[in-house]
Design a protein around this motif. Structure first.
Motif, PDB file in Angstrom:
ATOM      1  N   THR A   1      -2.262  11.164   9.004  1.00 39.99           N
ATOM      2  CA  THR A   1      -1.347  10.594   9.659  1.00 39.99           C
ATOM      3  C   THR A   1      -0.449  10.028   8.495  1.00 39.99           C
ATOM      4  OG1 THR A   1      -2.877   9.779  11.477  1.00 39.99           O
ATOM      5  CG2 THR A   1      -0.883   8.516  10.869  1.00 39.99           C
ATOM      6  N   VAL A   2       0.874  10.064   8.764  1.00 36.78           N
ATOM      7  CA  VAL A   2       2.112   9.569   7.782  1.00 36.78           C
ATOM      8  C   VAL A   2       2.517   8.581   8.541  1.00 36.78           C
ATOM      9  CG1 VAL A   2       4.008  10.335   6.580  1.00 36.78           C
ATOM     10  CG2 VAL A   2       1.849  11.722   6.547  1.00 36.78           C
ATOM     11  N   THR A   3       2.852   7.451   7.749  1.00 36.98           N
ATOM     12  CA  THR A   3       3.510   6.312   8.415  1.00 36.98           C
ATOM     13  C   THR A   3       4.781   5.924   7.467  1.00 36.98           C
ATOM     14  OG1 THR A   3       1.408   5.657   9.556  1.00 36.98           O
ATOM     15  CG2 THR A   3       3.145   3.894   9.598  1.00 36.98           C
ATOM     16  N   PRO A   4       5.861   5.971   7.815  1.00 41.04           N
ATOM     17  CA  PRO A   4       6.812   5.446   7.045  1.00 41.04           C
ATOM     18  C   PRO A   4       6.708   4.053   6.767  1.00 41.04           C
ATOM     19  CG  PRO A   4       7.886   6.987   8.936  1.00 41.04           C
ATOM     20  CD  PRO A   4       6.609   6.591   8.950  1.00 41.04           C
ATOM     21  N   VAL A   5       7.065   3.429   5.702  1.00 37.00           N
ATOM     22  CA  VAL A   5       7.120   2.040   5.351  1.00 37.00           C
ATOM     23  C   VAL A   5       8.458   1.639   4.724  1.00 37.00           C
ATOM     24  CG1 VAL A   5       4.648   1.877   5.169  1.00 37.00           C
ATOM     25  CG2 VAL A   5       5.870   2.241   3.313  1.00 37.00           C
ATOM     26  N   PRO A   6       8.621   0.419   4.661  1.00 39.55           N
ATOM     27  CA  PRO A   6       9.890  -0.244   3.816  1.00 39.55           C
ATOM     28  C   PRO A   6       9.572   0.184   2.358  1.00 39.55           C
ATOM     29  CG  PRO A   6       9.048  -1.636   5.627  1.00 39.55           C
ATOM     30  CD  PRO A   6       8.143  -0.797   5.446  1.00 39.55           C
ATOM     31  N   MET A   7      10.715   0.307   1.662  1.00 39.04           N
ATOM     32  CA  MET A   7      10.634   0.353   0.076  1.00 39.04           C
ATOM     33  C   MET A   7      10.096  -0.768  -0.630  1.00 39.04           C
ATOM     34  SD  MET A   7      14.068   2.676  -0.228  1.00 39.04           S
ATOM     35  CE  MET A   7      14.895   1.707   0.693  1.00 39.04           C
ATOM     36  N   PRO A   8       8.822  -0.833  -1.191  1.00 45.55           N
ATOM     37  CA  PRO A   8       8.360  -2.004  -1.558  1.00 45.55           C
ATOM     38  C   PRO A   8       9.173  -2.440  -2.862  1.00 45.55           C
ATOM     39  CG  PRO A   8       6.758  -0.471  -1.810  1.00 45.55           C
ATOM     40  CD  PRO A   8       7.783   0.321  -0.957  1.00 45.55           C
ATOM     41  N   TRP A   9       9.729  -1.715  -3.715  1.00 48.62           N
ATOM     42  CA  TRP A   9      10.404  -1.869  -4.847  1.00 48.62           C
ATOM     43  C   TRP A   9      11.760  -2.722  -4.352  1.00 48.62           C
ATOM     44  CZ3 TRP A   9       9.363   3.196  -3.193  1.00 48.62           C
ATOM     45  CH2 TRP A   9      10.543   3.592  -2.761  1.00 48.62           C
ATOM     46  N   LYS A  10      12.249  -2.406  -3.479  1.00 52.44           N
ATOM     47  CA  LYS A  10      13.545  -3.088  -2.961  1.00 52.44           C
ATOM     48  C   LYS A  10      13.092  -4.565  -2.251  1.00 52.44           C
ATOM     49  CE  LYS A  10      17.616  -2.448  -0.031  1.00 52.44           C
ATOM     50  NZ  LYS A  10      17.746  -4.121   0.456  1.00 52.44           N
ATOM     51  N   ILE A  11      12.276  -4.307  -1.461  1.00 52.34           N
ATOM     52  CA  ILE A  11      11.724  -5.583  -0.819  1.00 52.34           C
ATOM     53  C   ILE A  11      11.346  -6.540  -1.902  1.00 52.34           C
ATOM     54  CG2 ILE A  11      10.016  -6.753   0.632  1.00 52.34           C
ATOM     55  CD1 ILE A  11       9.867  -4.244   2.275  1.00 52.34           C
ATOM     56  N   ALA A  12      10.504  -6.173  -3.107  1.00 53.50           N
ATOM     57  CA  ALA A  12      10.153  -7.258  -4.173  1.00 53.50           C
ATOM     58  C   ALA A  12      11.554  -7.579  -4.915  1.00 53.50           C
ATOM     59  CB  ALA A  12       9.446  -6.554  -5.087  1.00 53.50           C
ATOM     60  N   TYR A  13      12.475  -6.834  -4.961  1.00 49.55           N
ATOM     61  CA  TYR A  13      13.755  -7.347  -5.545  1.00 49.55           C
ATOM     62  C   TYR A  13      14.580  -8.428  -4.810  1.00 49.55           C
ATOM     63  CZ  TYR A  13      18.622  -7.121  -7.307  1.00 49.55           C
ATOM     64  OH  TYR A  13      20.013  -7.384  -7.731  1.00 49.55           O
ATOM     65  N   ASP A  14      14.530  -7.966  -3.390  1.00 50.64           N
ATOM     66  CA  ASP A  14      15.353  -8.788  -2.389  1.00 50.64           C
ATOM     67  C   ASP A  14      14.419 -10.220  -2.097  1.00 50.64           C
ATOM     68  OD1 ASP A  14      16.838  -6.948  -1.747  1.00 50.64           O
ATOM     69  OD2 ASP A  14      15.680  -6.234   0.073  1.00 50.64           O
ATOM     70  N   TRP A  15      13.284 -10.313  -2.467  1.00 52.54           N
ATOM     71  CA  TRP A  15      12.587 -11.563  -2.653  1.00 52.54           C
ATOM     72  C   TRP A  15      12.643 -12.457  -3.636  1.00 52.54           C
ATOM     73  CZ3 TRP A  15      11.093 -14.200   1.436  1.00 52.54           C
ATOM     74  CH2 TRP A  15      10.319 -13.293   2.710  1.00 52.54           C
ATOM     75  N   GLU A  16      12.975 -11.702  -4.936  1.00 52.94           N
ATOM     76  CA  GLU A  16      13.088 -12.324  -6.195  1.00 52.94           C
ATOM     77  C   GLU A  16      14.618 -13.181  -5.889  1.00 52.94           C
ATOM     78  OE1 GLU A  16      12.841  -9.415  -9.029  1.00 52.94           O
ATOM     79  OE2 GLU A  16      10.780  -9.280  -8.927  1.00 52.94           O
TER      80      GLU A  16
END
Length: 274
Positions: free
Chosen positions: A126-141
């Motif tokens: 099973t392949v499940t697309p997920v948001p890009m965590p490196w971008k999310i981490a930057y956005d939270w910073e």
């Protein structure tokens, strides 16, 4: 999505770069992919055997989770990578012990090597697309920085609530006073699946009989570093305790209640929220 890692790699998170799938690596706030050769000029040598490509917040790449759920003799299992003699298969269900599964250590799952041709092992990839965590981490910073700056505008009799757009019960709220800034975050009586361990971990004060919410207060005037610590505590509540994936999911309400006057809306454009 087809994946050239599906047969051999352990389940996990992968990134597709130039039609090749790489396991996503993460440590100390950095995200990268690795190869045994320099794929292009963006890969740099790391040690004797590897080349790595650091991922920046503006890298837009496919990211997905690979899993292999299945069953073995009716027991739910997860199939890992192949070995010469079969698949390593893990299980959380205690019934697996009766089928020969054992623990490598007391904290790990039950596991067993099962032959490739064992007909009682059934699974799918099973392949499940997920948001890009490196971008999310930057956005939270960046959001943490904006929240830190915004605290200076939450002055006496100013109130601010930051909440999930789809579920306003997931929020942090602030009340300004002449000499302090008070923050609150809801407990499990409001957010049933809240991860209160994360609230404790980031030094929120637990609810009691008089105060049903988790709380944190800051004496004012405060230093920028003190505002930043409170901002990180609040972001941890939103992201880790309440499961909000990205600041894009947040909205805010702010108002002022002057003594003897009606409440008026307050605009805080520096938050960057709707």
């Amino acid at each position: 999505m087809n994946s050239n890692v599906d047969r051999l790699s352990e389940p996990g998170r992968f990134v597709r770069y130039h039609d090749v799938d790489y396991r996503l690596r993460h440590s100390f706030g950095k995200w990268w992919i690795a190869s045994d050769h320099a794929v292009d000029e963006s890969f740099t040598k790391a040690g004797r055997r590897y080349f790595v490509r650091q991922l920046a917040h503006d890298d837009v790449l496919e990211c997905y989770d690979l899993s292999r759920p299945g069953t073995y003799r009716g027991v739910p299992v997860e199939v890992g990578s192949g070995a010469p003699s079969g698949y390593w298969v893990t299980a959380r269900d205690p019934r697996a012990a009766a089928e020969g599964f054992e623990r490598a250590d007391h904290r790990g799952p039950l596991q067993k090597m099962i032959a490739f041709d064992d007909p009682e092992l059934r699974f799918t990839s099973t392949v499940t697309p997920v948001p890009m965590p490196w971008k999310i981490a930057y956005d939270w910073e960046r959001f943490t920085e904006r929240l830190t700056d915004t605290f200076r505008d939450v002055t006496d009799r100013v109130f601010l609530i930051i909440h999930a757009a789809t579920d306003p019960r997931r929020y942090v709220q602030f009340a300004g006073a002449p000499d302090r800034l008070d923050a609150e975050a809801p407990a499990k009586d409001v957010v049933a699946d809240a991860d209160e361990f994360q609230l404790r971990r980031f030094d929120w004060i637990a609810p009691d009989v008089a105060q049903p919410n988790w709380t944190s207060s800051l004496r004012c005037p405060a230093l920028t570093d003190e505002f930043a610590r409170l901002a990180r505590r609040c972001v941890a509540a939103l992201q880790q305790a309440y499961g909000i994936v990205s600041p894009d999911e947040l909205r805010y309400r702010a108002w002022c209640e002057p003594a003897g006057a009606a409440a008026t809306a307050v605009k805080l454009p520096g938050l960057g929220l709707g």
